[in-house]
Design a protein around this motif. Structure first.
Motif, PDB file in Angstrom:
ATOM      1  N   GLU A  66      -0.412 -26.699  25.267  1.00 46.66           N
ATOM      2  CA  GLU A  66      -0.062 -25.413  24.868  1.00 46.66           C
ATOM      3  C   GLU A  66       0.147 -24.509  25.937  1.00 46.66           C
ATOM      4  O   GLU A  66       1.070 -23.700  25.792  1.00 46.66           O
ATOM      5  CB  GLU A  66      -1.060 -25.008  24.007  1.00 46.66           C
ATOM      6  CG  GLU A  66      -1.396 -25.790  22.632  1.00 46.66           C
ATOM      7  CD  GLU A  66      -1.773 -26.803  22.794  1.00 46.66           C
ATOM      8  OE1 GLU A  66      -2.451 -27.224  23.713  1.00 46.66           O
ATOM      9  OE2 GLU A  66      -2.051 -27.629  21.813  1.00 46.66           O
TER      10      GLU A  66
ATOM     11  N   LYS B 260       3.723 -22.513  26.691  1.00 49.30           N
ATOM     12  CA  LYS B 260       3.910 -21.048  26.778  1.00 49.30           C
ATOM     13  C   LYS B 260       4.434 -20.744  28.371  1.00 49.30           C
ATOM     14  O   LYS B 260       5.386 -19.942  28.270  1.00 49.30           O
ATOM     15  CB  LYS B 260       2.556 -20.442  26.766  1.00 49.30           C
ATOM     16  CG  LYS B 260       2.406 -18.783  27.022  1.00 49.30           C
ATOM     17  CD  LYS B 260       0.930 -18.464  26.769  1.00 49.30           C
ATOM     18  CE  LYS B 260       0.998 -16.856  26.759  1.00 49.30           C
ATOM     19  NZ  LYS B 260      -0.297 -16.412  26.464  1.00 49.30           N
TER      20      LYS B 260
ATOM     21  N   GLN C 214       8.020 -18.360  28.811  1.00 53.96           N
ATOM     22  CA  GLN C 214       8.161 -17.139  29.361  1.00 53.96           C
ATOM     23  C   GLN C 214       8.696 -17.278  31.084  1.00 53.96           C
ATOM     24  O   GLN C 214       8.762 -16.425  31.424  1.00 53.96           O
ATOM     25  CB  GLN C 214       6.643 -16.905  29.626  1.00 53.96           C
ATOM     26  CG  GLN C 214       5.758 -16.451  28.189  1.00 53.96           C
ATOM     27  CD  GLN C 214       4.626 -16.007  28.354  1.00 53.96           C
ATOM     28  OE1 GLN C 214       3.883 -16.215  29.431  1.00 53.96           O
ATOM     29  NE2 GLN C 214       4.039 -15.201  27.424  1.00 53.96           N
TER      30      GLN C 214
END
Length: 390
Positions: free
Chosen positions: A265, A269, A273
């Motif tokens: 996870e 992420k 980004q």
């Protein structure tokens, strides 16, 4: 005649590496044959090598090695345990009876004791403490069993040495620990006439080759200079290309390491980004998830390397051969094909083709990072051949 293995990356080959090879010959006798299992174009800290695998292997043979074969890609992009196991298996297949490695604490008996303790720890079902990296949690657990052995894990080369000893144990190969001289692992400045590979890479990336000259054997320096003149070095990360491949892996659902600790996870992420590969790695890294683990996971996603890809060699790829190295290739078992000319791998069994195709893709991706644009065309994998001393 003794055949001794060395696990290496030679990124780049420097005076400390030359010292290790010379010390190995001194301790084992002049007739020893030295075989290196070397990471290819991608290295265990999760990055592109400074210059290509054939050039680095040539450095090694010109500076004292007899034969250099490539560590399997899956092993090169694994934790210390998988890295050691894959390389040692390749060396064992070539008849190595011993393994030489650098260590801050060159006490073979203590290193083997630590290896046995870690094996026992894992046999009892070791589970890492929450909030700690795997390495830190394992050291804490080992400290409860053997404080002296646990203290070895404070130093990166000792840690690798212990993993080598663990990989050697089933085969009866003996460890030969050589004291690391001069600058520490990743040391920011030279010491005692030696410089770390990290220092050398930093100066070479800054176009300051003059600062490296004193810490590179003459033959290795000549190879590096020739590569630089041809526009083949220094190789830098192709940040945008890697980020594009990571975004594709993210949307294809391939950004997965197979763990259940929140690592995936965090990777996902970070990639979503990030504005570059390095930015993604920096965003995902924490005390619990060290930077090297993050970078390896990202590169494995880029290369579509399965989490269960075997670290053991399925074939032996020769990168460089010295005058006394040819006979060592006859030691390879029949079930492990020896690849000298890459074009010949097209004739190997169908079961090996997926791994061979991934090697091709990895080398083509590496080509995109070469300084000279004209060299970035695909297919260099088939055009390169091992350096051979006549």
């Amino acid at each position: 005649m003794t055949v001794c293995g060395v696990v290496a990356e030679y990124n780049p080959f420097h005076s400390g590496h030359a010292h290790q090879l010379a010390e190995t010959r001194r301790r084992l006798g002049g007739d020893v044959r030295i075989v290196c299992a070397m990471s290819g174009n991608f290295v265990q800290r999760g990055g592109f090598a400074l210059l290509d695998k054939y050039a680095r292997a040539e450095m090694a043979v010109r500076c004292g090695a007899d034969l250099v074969v490539e560590t399997p890609l899956a092993a090169a992009l694994s934790s210390a345990e998988g890295f050691a196991r894959g390389a040692v298996d390749a060396l064992r297949a070539l008849g190595c009876e011993a393994l030489s490695f650098g260590a801050e604490t060159p006490d073979e008996a203590l290193l083997e004791r630590a290896a046995a303790a870690l094996d026992a720890l894992e046999a009892r079902g070791f589970t890492p403490e929450k909030g700690l990296s795997y390495a830190a949690a394992r050291q804490n657990a080992l400290r409860k069993i053997d404080k002296q052995a646990a203290a070895l894990l404070d130093n990166p080369n000792n840690t690798l040495g212990i993993e080598y000893c663990r990989a050697l144990r089933p085969y009866g190969m003996r460890p030969l620990a050589v004291r690391r001289e001069g600058a520490a692992h990743d040391g920011p400045s030279p010491a005692g006439g030696f410089a770390s590979a990290s220092f050398l890479r930093e100066r070479l990336y800054a176009d300051d080759a003059a600062a490296c000259a004193a810490y590179l054997p003459e033959a290795a320096r000549a190879v590096l200079e020739a590569c630089a003149l041809r526009g083949e070095a220094p190789v830098r990360l192709p940040e945008d290309a890697l980020l594009a491949l990571l975004r594709r892996a993210l949307f294809d659902g391939r950004l997965a390491s197979g763990t259940a600790d929140g690592f995936d996870e965090r990777l996902q992420k970070a990639v979503y980004q990030a504005v570059s590969f390095t930015d993604a790695a920096n965003r995902a890294a924490t005390r619990r998830f060290p930077a090297a683990r993050v970078r390896r996971a990202l590169l494995r996603a880029v290369l579509d390397l399965p989490t269960d890809a075997p670290v053991q060699p399925q074939y032996l790829r020769v990168l460089a051969v010295g005058a006394k190295g040819r006979a060592l290739l006859r030691n390879a078992p029949d079930e492990l094909p020896v690849i000298i000319k890459p074009v010949s791998e097209k004739r190997l069994p169908a079961a090996l083709q997926p791994a061979l195709a991934r090697d091709l893709y990895a080398d083509d991706l590496f080509s995109l990072a070469l300084p000279r644009a004209e060299l970035r065309a695909g297919g260099a994998h088939y055009r390169k051949t091992p350096f051979c001393v006549k």
